[in-house]
Each structure stands twice: as structure tokens, then as C-alpha cells.
Design a protein around this motif. Structure first.
Motif, PDB file in Angstrom:
ATOM      1  N   LYS A  67       1.066  -1.401   0.053  1.00 33.99           N
ATOM      2  CA  LYS A  67       0.054  -0.268   0.193  1.00 33.99           C
ATOM      3  C   LYS A  67       0.854   1.358  -0.285  1.00 33.99           C
ATOM      4  N   ILE A  68       1.734   1.182   0.648  1.00 35.78           N
ATOM      5  CA  ILE A  68       3.027   2.471   1.249  1.00 35.78           C
ATOM      6  C   ILE A  68       3.658   2.931  -0.690  1.00 35.78           C
ATOM      7  N   ILE A  69       4.146   1.897  -0.975  1.00 41.92           N
ATOM      8  CA  ILE A  69       4.396   1.678  -2.673  1.00 41.92           C
ATOM      9  C   ILE A  69       3.369   1.918  -3.400  1.00 41.92           C
ATOM     10  N   LEU A  70       1.808   1.710  -3.800  1.00 42.56           N
ATOM     11  CA  LEU A  70       1.222   2.646  -3.726  1.00 42.56           C
ATOM     12  C   LEU A  70       1.126   3.511  -3.976  1.00 42.56           C
ATOM     13  N   VAL A  71       1.070   4.690  -2.993  1.00 41.26           N
ATOM     14  CA  VAL A  71       0.747   5.384  -2.715  1.00 41.26           C
ATOM     15  C   VAL A  71       1.820   6.240  -2.552  1.00 41.26           C
ATOM     16  N   LEU A  72       3.288   5.826  -2.623  1.00 38.63           N
ATOM     17  CA  LEU A  72       4.532   6.316  -2.805  1.00 38.63           C
ATOM     18  C   LEU A  72       4.293   7.025  -4.662  1.00 38.63           C
ATOM     19  N   ALA A  73       3.844   5.762  -5.591  1.00 37.49           N
ATOM     20  CA  ALA A  73       3.919   5.571  -6.432  1.00 37.49           C
ATOM     21  C   ALA A  73       2.843   7.045  -7.243  1.00 37.49           C
ATOM     22  N   LEU A  74       1.705   7.202  -7.048  1.00 36.51           N
ATOM     23  CA  LEU A  74       0.849   8.280  -7.323  1.00 36.51           C
ATOM     24  C   LEU A  74       1.649   9.374  -6.693  1.00 36.51           C
ATOM     25  N   TYR A  75       2.043   9.306  -4.581  1.00 38.44           N
ATOM     26  CA  TYR A  75       2.492  11.183  -4.837  1.00 38.44           C
ATOM     27  C   TYR A  75       3.573  11.323  -5.997  1.00 38.44           C
ATOM     28  N   LEU A  76       4.256  10.285  -6.322  1.00 33.37           N
ATOM     29  CA  LEU A  76       5.456  10.688  -7.174  1.00 33.37           C
ATOM     30  C   LEU A  76       4.896  11.037  -9.144  1.00 33.37           C
ATOM     31  N   ILE A  77       3.544  10.855  -8.551  1.00 30.71           N
ATOM     32  CA  ILE A  77       3.383  11.087 -10.238  1.00 30.71           C
ATOM     33  C   ILE A  77       2.250  12.713  -9.996  1.00 30.71           C
ATOM     34  N   THR A  78       1.616  12.655  -8.910  1.00 31.35           N
ATOM     35  CA  THR A  78       1.487  14.074  -9.079  1.00 31.35           C
ATOM     36  C   THR A  78       1.594  14.687  -8.685  1.00 31.35           C
ATOM     37  N   ASN A  79       2.579  15.028  -7.749  1.00 34.63           N
ATOM     38  CA  ASN A  79       3.013  15.625  -6.532  1.00 34.63           C
ATOM     39  C   ASN A  79       3.988  16.844  -7.755  1.00 34.63           C
ATOM     40  N   PRO A  80       4.878  16.232  -8.730  1.00 34.48           N
ATOM     41  CA  PRO A  80       5.024  17.246  -9.853  1.00 34.48           C
ATOM     42  C   PRO A  80       4.522  18.241 -10.530  1.00 34.48           C
ATOM     43  N   ILE A  81       3.120  17.264 -10.644  1.00 32.94           N
ATOM     44  CA  ILE A  81       1.718  17.890 -11.658  1.00 32.94           C
ATOM     45  C   ILE A  81       1.336  19.424 -10.766  1.00 32.94           C
TER      46      ILE A  81
END
Length: 101
Positions: A67-81
């Protein structure tokens, strides 16, 4: 052995928190908006990733870590955007860097 892993995880989490705290102070050293938003995005991303890795170490590698890896993946996509959208809206609204004389 579990005590050592918990200590390592706590140290990694504390490193992330210290990095974020020092980053907040570093933001005030810059004079213009665009430099500040760049530093804020970098500090936020690196601090969050470090804290999440500390949590993964602390809880072990199981379903929770997935779950944490999924949150990290989404975070790495959405934060720069999100950072780009905020900065672009400031630029389009007419906010410019003031030239030093």
C-alpha cells in the motif's frame, strides 16, 4: 533483531522529518516565488519518500508495504504535476521575477 530493525526505521523516519524541517527554513532564504516553490517541492518529495521508507522498514515487507509503495507511486506522479500547475498559474497570471538592480 527486531529491535535493531525498529531502531533503523525510527532513524530513517527522523532523518526525513529533519530534512523537511530544515527545508522549511531553507525556503525563507530564497527571495522570489519560483525559487521557493522549487525548493518546497523538492523538500516535500524527498522528506515524504524517506518517511514512507522508514514506515515500510518498521512494519516489515507485507501487504502494508504494498500500500505504501502504491501511495509513493501516486505521489511521485501527482506532486510534480501539482507543483507545475501552481507555478504555471502564477506565471500566466502575470507574476514575474523582479530584476535586481
Amino acid at each position: 533483531m527486531t529491535q535493531v530493525v525498529e531502531w533503523i526505521a525510527n532513524i530513517v523516519i527522523i532523518i526525513g522529518l529533519i530534512f523537511m524541517a530544515l527545508g522549511v527554513f531553507g525556503i525563507f532564504r530564497f527571495k522570489d516565488y519560483f525559487s521557493r516553490i522549487l525548493v518546497a517541492a523538492k523538500v516535500d518529495t524527498v522528506g515524504f519518500i524517506t518517511i514512507m521508507f522508514g514506515l515500510m522498514i518498521k512494519h516489515g515487507f507485507d501487504f502494508f508495504s504494498g500500500k505504501i509503495i502504491l501511495v509513493l507511486a501516486l505521489y511521485l506522479i501527482t506532486n510534480p504535476i501539482a507543483t507545475h500547475a501552481i507555478t504555471r498559474s502564477a506565471h500566466l497570471s502575470g507574476y514575474r521575477i523582479k530584476k535586481e538592480r
